[in-house]
Design an enzyme around this catalytic site. Structure first.
Site, short mmCIF file in Angstrom:
data_model
loop_
_atom_site.label_atom_id
_atom_site.label_comp_id
_atom_site.label_asym_id
_atom_site.label_seq_id
_atom_site.Cartn_x
_atom_site.Cartn_y
_atom_site.Cartn_z
N ASP A 1 -25.93 -64.41 60.84
CA ASP A 1 -24.89 -63.38 61.68
C ASP A 1 -24.18 -64.23 62.58
O ASP A 1 -24.83 -64.61 63.56
CB ASP A 1 -25.73 -62.36 62.37
CG ASP A 1 -24.59 -61.32 62.92
OD1 ASP A 1 -23.54 -61.56 63.01
OD2 ASP A 1 -25.28 -60.25 63.43
N TYR B 1 -5.68 -62.57 63.72
CA TYR B 1 -6.52 -63.14 62.84
C TYR B 1 -6.04 -64.46 62.66
O TYR B 1 -6.89 -65.51 62.91
CB TYR B 1 -6.39 -62.31 61.52
CG TYR B 1 -6.87 -63.12 60.37
CD1 TYR B 1 -8.36 -63.39 59.95
CD2 TYR B 1 -5.90 -63.72 59.65
CE1 TYR B 1 -8.95 -64.20 58.93
CE2 TYR B 1 -6.55 -64.72 58.19
CZ TYR B 1 -7.81 -64.97 58.22
OH TYR B 1 -8.35 -65.59 57.03
N LYS C 1 -8.53 -67.73 63.86
CA LYS C 1 -8.66 -68.81 62.74
C LYS C 1 -8.20 -70.34 63.27
O LYS C 1 -8.80 -71.35 63.18
CB LYS C 1 -8.14 -68.52 61.45
CG LYS C 1 -8.66 -67.47 60.69
CD LYS C 1 -10.23 -67.74 60.37
CE LYS C 1 -10.55 -68.65 59.22
NZ LYS C 1 -11.77 -68.80 58.76
N TRP D 1 -4.11 -66.63 49.90
CA TRP D 1 -4.14 -65.59 49.06
C TRP D 1 -5.35 -65.62 48.19
O TRP D 1 -5.11 -65.73 46.76
CB TRP D 1 -2.67 -65.70 48.08
CG TRP D 1 -1.36 -65.44 48.75
CD1 TRP D 1 -1.13 -65.57 50.31
CD2 TRP D 1 -0.14 -65.04 48.40
NE1 TRP D 1 0.12 -65.40 50.68
CE2 TRP D 1 0.84 -65.07 49.48
CE3 TRP D 1 0.29 -65.08 46.93
CZ2 TRP D 1 2.03 -64.72 49.32
CZ3 TRP D 1 1.53 -64.73 46.61
CH2 TRP D 1 2.48 -64.67 47.87
P1 NDP Z 1 -14.55 -62.40 52.46
O1 NDP Z 1 -13.98 -61.41 53.40
O2 NDP Z 1 -14.69 -62.14 51.15
O3 NDP Z 1 -15.74 -62.96 52.86
C1 NDP Z 1 -16.32 -63.19 54.29
C2 NDP Z 1 -17.61 -62.90 54.61
O4 NDP Z 1 -17.82 -63.12 55.66
C3 NDP Z 1 -18.12 -61.77 54.23
O5 NDP Z 1 -19.41 -61.94 53.06
C4 NDP Z 1 -18.69 -60.95 55.58
O6 NDP Z 1 -19.77 -60.14 55.33
C5 NDP Z 1 -18.97 -62.16 56.04
N1 NDP Z 1 -19.11 -61.96 57.51
C6 NDP Z 1 -18.30 -61.14 58.20
N2 NDP Z 1 -18.57 -61.18 59.48
C7 NDP Z 1 -19.78 -62.00 59.55
C8 NDP Z 1 -20.98 -61.99 60.68
N3 NDP Z 1 -20.78 -61.58 61.63
N4 NDP Z 1 -21.95 -62.87 60.19
C9 NDP Z 1 -21.96 -63.17 58.93
N5 NDP Z 1 -21.13 -63.10 58.00
C10 NDP Z 1 -20.00 -62.33 58.19
O7 NDP Z 1 -13.55 -63.54 52.80
P2 NDP Z 1 -13.12 -64.87 51.68
O8 NDP Z 1 -14.23 -65.31 50.96
O9 NDP Z 1 -11.89 -64.30 50.99
O10 NDP Z 1 -12.71 -65.74 52.84
C11 NDP Z 1 -13.52 -67.32 52.88
C12 NDP Z 1 -12.71 -68.06 54.03
O11 NDP Z 1 -11.52 -68.22 53.45
C13 NDP Z 1 -12.71 -67.58 55.36
O12 NDP Z 1 -12.76 -68.61 56.17
C14 NDP Z 1 -11.11 -66.96 55.36
O13 NDP Z 1 -10.63 -66.83 56.59
C15 NDP Z 1 -10.52 -67.95 54.25
N6 NDP Z 1 -9.15 -67.39 53.59
C16 NDP Z 1 -9.36 -66.23 53.00
C17 NDP Z 1 -7.99 -65.79 52.58
C18 NDP Z 1 -7.98 -64.52 51.70
O14 NDP Z 1 -6.94 -64.11 51.14
N7 NDP Z 1 -9.23 -63.96 51.51
C19 NDP Z 1 -6.78 -66.39 52.64
C20 NDP Z 1 -6.87 -67.87 53.52
C21 NDP Z 1 -8.16 -68.20 53.90
P3 NDP Z 1 -19.55 -58.70 55.01
O15 NDP Z 1 -19.13 -58.43 53.56
O16 NDP Z 1 -21.00 -58.24 55.31
O17 NDP Z 1 -18.50 -58.10 56.08
#
Ligand code: NDP
Length: 301
Positions: free
Chosen positions: A40, A129, A133, A154
């Site tokens: 977490d 956001y 980041k 994306w």
């Molecule tokens: P997701 O939202 O699919 O996944 C993020 C994960 O982080 C989820 O499983 C979420 O869990 C988990 N999470 C959130 N809060 C916590 C916490 N407190 N402790 C532990 N886990 C947590 O994101 P993506 O896979 O799409 O993104 C991966 C990376 O890429 C990130 O760094 C994001 O910033 C970056 N990114 C993503 C883009 C996009 O379009 N999605 C674009 C550009 C960059 P839960 O489901 O339980 O909330």
């Protein structure tokens, strides 16, 4: 090799479980405590203790606060997860001599201009956001750890909801559909990001000293489109596969960002320059259409 994967259930995290498996032993965590380990990212003390107890060779952090609009009203939580926790991970990585692989975003840029952003371009996030980041990147850079920060854009995955699935649903249900046509980027599959991550780790650990490879890289599929172009591609392909739509691709309306107001501002230019990544790791990113088509082949059209 021992790998600690955080955020195992997200789009990228889920694909990483598969792509990292061939590299060694993967301890994959989500936010639920497991066997006395903490994944977490809001619990910084327990997070540091988990890294200290496991002493992995590599930490891959796919966990993030990604609710872009909600972040505008949850800045403290987004800061904890996107900025403070990566700082903790990086300092712990430095202490035990581990590599940290972390993901960041095109949202660190302000979206001005029309050319793909190189890694060294000045950041100027438009949203909470994006700021959190960017602050995560800064905390990592200040840690002294060997790190790879992969900025992407994306992101979509076959599993769960995504833009393409939403467009398909709306084009089946509605009589008209309007999509933003003045934001540009490249839809990038979580599968591609995970596979490239595994390839990077493999290369780093094949060298006696890979410290020259540490740094920030842009990773996305090749080419560019707008959300409107992306939607049209999805609907054109769906029709070609026999899917019946009330709104065919050519009738999707093109609207401006101002016509689709949202709490957080989005960058108009999300194009990322891929040259540094491709050169450093001897890779060639595939055109964005390839991955989107594969995802469409995998879902129920
Ligand atoms: P997701 O939202 O699919 O996944 C993020 C994960 O982080 C989820 O499983 C979420 O869990 C988990 N999470 C959130 N809060 C916590 C916490 N407190 N402790 C532990 N886990 C947590 O994101 P993506 O896979 O799409 O993104 C991966 C990376 O890429 C990130 O760094 C994001 O910033 C970056 N990114 C993503 C883009 C996009 O379009 N999605 C674009 C550009 C960059 P839960 O489901 O339980 O909330």
């Amino acid at each position: 090799m021992k790998i600690l994967l955080l955020g195992k259930s997200g789009q990228v995290g889920w694909e990483l479980q598969r792509s990292l498996a061939s590299l060694g032993s993967v301890i994959a965590l989500d936010r639920q405590p497991s066997l006395g380990l903490n994944g977490d990212l809001t619990n910084l003390e327990a997070l540091a203790a988990t890294v200290g107890a496991l002493k992995p060779d590599v930490i891959v952090n796919a966990a993030a606060y990604t609710a872009v609009d909600k972040a505008e009203s949850e800045e403290a939580l987004a800061t904890r997860i996107n900025a403070e926790a990566p700082g903790v991970l990086a300092r712990q990585a430095a202490a035990i001599g581990a590599w940290l692989i972390h993901y960041s975003t095109d949202y660190v840029f302000d979206g001005s201009g029309e050319t793909p952003w190189p890694e060294e371009a000045p950041t100027n996030p438009l949203s909470v956001y994006g700021r959190t980041k960017r602050d995560g990147e800064t905390a990592i850079a200040n840690s002294g750890a060997l790190t790879i920060v992969l900025r992407t854009s994306w992101v979509y995955a076959t599993r769960g909801q995504n833009f393409a699935k939403t467009m398909l649903r709306l084009a089946k249900e509605r009589d008209s559909l309007n999509v933003v046509a003045d934001q540009f980027g490249a839809p990038t599959g979580a599968e591609l990001i995970a596979d490239v991550t595994a390839c990077i780790i493999r290369q780093i650990f094949s060298l006696a000293d890979a410290s020259h490879l540490a740094g920030t890289y842009h990773i996305a599929a090749a080419g560019e489109t707008s959300w409107h172009g992306y939607a049209q591609f999805v609907l054109t392909y769906a029709s070609s596969q026999g899917c019946t739509l009330k709104v065919p691709a050519e009738q999707v309306g093109a609207i401006r960002t101002e016509d689709y107001p949202a709490p957080a501002l989005r960058p108009r230019n999300s194009r990322l320059n891929l040259a540094k990544l491709e050169k450093a790791f001897n890779l060639k990113m595939p055109p964005w259409q390839q991955g989107v088509q594969r995802m469409l082949d995998e879902i129920q059209l």
